[in-house]
Motif scaffolding. Structure first.
Motif, PDB file in Angstrom:
ATOM      1  N   TYR A 269      -1.088  -3.638   4.094  1.00  0.00           N
ATOM      2  CA  TYR A 269      -2.636  -4.178   3.726  1.00  0.00           C
ATOM      3  C   TYR A 269      -3.457  -2.864   3.976  1.00  0.00           C
ATOM      4  O   TYR A 269      -4.852  -3.007   3.935  1.00  0.00           O
ATOM      5  N   SER A 270      -3.074  -1.582   3.669  1.00  0.00           N
ATOM      6  CA  SER A 270      -4.036  -0.353   3.676  1.00  0.00           C
ATOM      7  C   SER A 270      -3.499   0.658   2.975  1.00  0.00           C
ATOM      8  O   SER A 270      -2.401   0.330   2.155  1.00  0.00           O
ATOM      9  N   ALA A 271      -3.628   1.979   3.487  1.00  0.00           N
ATOM     10  CA  ALA A 271      -3.168   3.141   2.977  1.00  0.00           C
ATOM     11  C   ALA A 271      -1.964   3.846   3.960  1.00  0.00           C
ATOM     12  O   ALA A 271      -2.214   3.613   5.040  1.00  0.00           O
ATOM     13  N   PRO A 272      -1.200   4.531   3.262  1.00  0.00           N
ATOM     14  CA  PRO A 272      -0.296   5.336   4.242  1.00  0.00           C
ATOM     15  C   PRO A 272      -1.144   6.392   5.193  1.00  0.00           C
ATOM     16  O   PRO A 272      -2.233   6.513   4.721  1.00  0.00           O
ATOM     17  N   SER A 273      -0.416   6.492   6.130  1.00  0.00           N
ATOM     18  CA  SER A 273      -1.354   6.961   7.309  1.00  0.00           C
ATOM     19  C   SER A 273      -1.947   8.370   7.110  1.00  0.00           C
ATOM     20  O   SER A 273      -2.904   8.920   7.698  1.00  0.00           O
TER      21      SER A 273
ATOM     22  N   HIS B 282      -2.336   5.505  -4.064  1.00  0.00           N
ATOM     23  CA  HIS B 282      -1.395   5.264  -2.987  1.00  0.00           C
ATOM     24  C   HIS B 282      -0.595   3.616  -3.247  1.00  0.00           C
ATOM     25  O   HIS B 282      -1.366   2.981  -3.538  1.00  0.00           O
ATOM     26  N   PRO B 283       0.446   3.569  -2.511  1.00  0.00           N
ATOM     27  CA  PRO B 283       1.050   2.241  -2.744  1.00  0.00           C
ATOM     28  C   PRO B 283       0.386   1.485  -1.315  1.00  0.00           C
ATOM     29  O   PRO B 283      -0.045   2.249  -0.441  1.00  0.00           O
ATOM     30  N   PHE B 284       0.148   0.289  -1.743  1.00  0.00           N
ATOM     31  CA  PHE B 284      -0.317  -0.594  -0.481  1.00  0.00           C
ATOM     32  C   PHE B 284       0.422  -0.881   0.634  1.00  0.00           C
ATOM     33  O   PHE B 284       1.686  -1.384   0.340  1.00  0.00           O
TER      34      PHE B 284
ATOM     35  N   ALA C 173      -1.116   9.728  -1.968  1.00  0.00           N
ATOM     36  CA  ALA C 173      -0.314   9.737  -0.666  1.00  0.00           C
ATOM     37  C   ALA C 173       0.914   8.404  -0.817  1.00  0.00           C
ATOM     38  O   ALA C 173       0.612   7.267  -0.985  1.00  0.00           O
ATOM     39  N   HIS C 174       2.143   9.111  -0.638  1.00  0.00           N
ATOM     40  CA  HIS C 174       3.387   8.380  -0.447  1.00  0.00           C
ATOM     41  C   HIS C 174       4.248   8.670   0.344  1.00  0.00           C
ATOM     42  O   HIS C 174       4.763   9.786  -0.047  1.00  0.00           O
TER      43      HIS C 174
ATOM     44  N   SER D 119      -9.978   3.572  -5.819  1.00  0.00           N
ATOM     45  CA  SER D 119      -8.796   3.549  -5.402  1.00  0.00           C
ATOM     46  C   SER D 119      -7.695   3.017  -6.354  1.00  0.00           C
ATOM     47  O   SER D 119      -8.192   2.256  -7.319  1.00  0.00           O
ATOM     48  N   ALA D 120      -6.739   3.625  -6.438  1.00  0.00           N
ATOM     49  CA  ALA D 120      -5.837   3.403  -7.362  1.00  0.00           C
ATOM     50  C   ALA D 120      -4.443   2.877  -6.545  1.00  0.00           C
ATOM     51  O   ALA D 120      -3.804   3.692  -5.874  1.00  0.00           O
ATOM     52  N   ILE D 121      -4.125   1.575  -6.719  1.00  0.00           N
ATOM     53  CA  ILE D 121      -3.096   1.319  -5.703  1.00  0.00           C
ATOM     54  C   ILE D 121      -1.803   0.542  -6.531  1.00  0.00           C
ATOM     55  O   ILE D 121      -2.127  -0.206  -7.389  1.00  0.00           O
ATOM     56  N   THR D 122      -0.671   0.779  -5.940  1.00  0.00           N
ATOM     57  CA  THR D 122       0.425  -0.111  -6.251  1.00  0.00           C
ATOM     58  C   THR D 122       0.759  -1.341  -5.123  1.00  0.00           C
ATOM     59  O   THR D 122       0.543  -0.592  -4.079  1.00  0.00           O
TER      60      THR D 122
END
Ligand SMILES: Cc1cc2nc3c(=O)[nH]c(=O)nc-3n(C[C@H](O)[C@H](O)[C@H](O)COP(=O)(O)O)c2cc1C
Length: 199
Positions: free
Chosen positions: A70-74, A65-67, A9-10, A104-107
């Motif tokens: 402080y969370s995930a995109p909506s 998703h990118p952070f 999700a981006h 979770s895989a996060i940038t």
């Protein structure tokens, strides 16, 4: 061989530098299904039954998703809200996801140091990811330590490519069951496992 489902999700993928590199050719890896949620559902009309079927067909789920704030995109939150239904994912008869792995895989723009008690944010990224871990646990899934790309603002192309290479290696090792759950339990970030292994 395990089957991996990446739910990515981006909301501004056309502007992405880091995730664009992380995802390059990733769907060519045998056993990996990549879903770009904002591409699939630009109007947020999630096909719940189809998404549930995908989950059933895979062994490992990745929330990638990118952070953001402080969370995930909506849209990823919307996906969680609608797809992880009572009596499917949780509740007495909700056992469809039992035993599956989720990560979770996060940038994140913030550095590793910024996500420490003493650092800028005064907490670990893991503290902020608690809702994801608890969601996984309620669904009887096993939440692995996150794969995090910290400090993206300062990344040059070489560092970005190294991270993309690490992500690819992690996916392949998950698919091939290279690491035991115990090993994941011993590290804070899934990235750390790659440091210690010879993959
Ligand atoms: C709306 C917005 C919110 C953000 N919130 C955070 C945040 O809470 N923590 C953080 O470390 N970085 C934050 N960032 C930085 C992004 O995580 C970072 O730019 C992104 O992961 C880089 O990946 P990309 O090149 O694929 O977009 C935010 C960026 C945007 C645009």
């Amino acid at each position: 061989m395990k089957k991996i489902l990446i739910q990515f999700a981006h909301p501004a993928f056309h502007k992405s530098r880091i995730n664009k590199e992380l995802l390059k050719d990733i769907e060519l890896i045998d056993g990996v299904t990549l879903r770009n949620l904002y591409e699939e559902y630009p109007n947020f009309h999630i096909d719940v039954k189809y998404e549930q079927q995908l989950l059933v067909e895979h062994d490992i789920l990745i929330w990638h998703h990118p952070f953001y704030w402080y969370s995930a995109p909506s849209l990823l939150k919307e996906w969680i809200d609608l797809v992880l239904e009572h009596n499917f994912a949780f509740g007495k008869n909700g056992t469809a996801l039992k035993g599956k792995l989720v990560m979770s895989a996060i940038t994140a723009g913030g550095s590793k140091q910024a996500y420490t008690k003493e650092g800028y944010n005064h907490c670990l990224i893991h503290d902020l990811l608690l809702p994801f871990r608890k969601t996984a646990e309620l669904c009887k899934m096993k939440y692995l330590p996150p794969f995090v790309v910290h400090g993206t603002h300062l990344f040059d192309i070489e560092k970005t490519k190294k991270m993309a290479d690490d992500y690819r290696k992690l996916l392949i090792s998950l698919r091939d069951d290279v690491f035991e759950l115990k090993q994941f339990g011993q590290c804070r970030y899934s990235n750390d496992l790659l440091e210690t292994s010879k993959i």
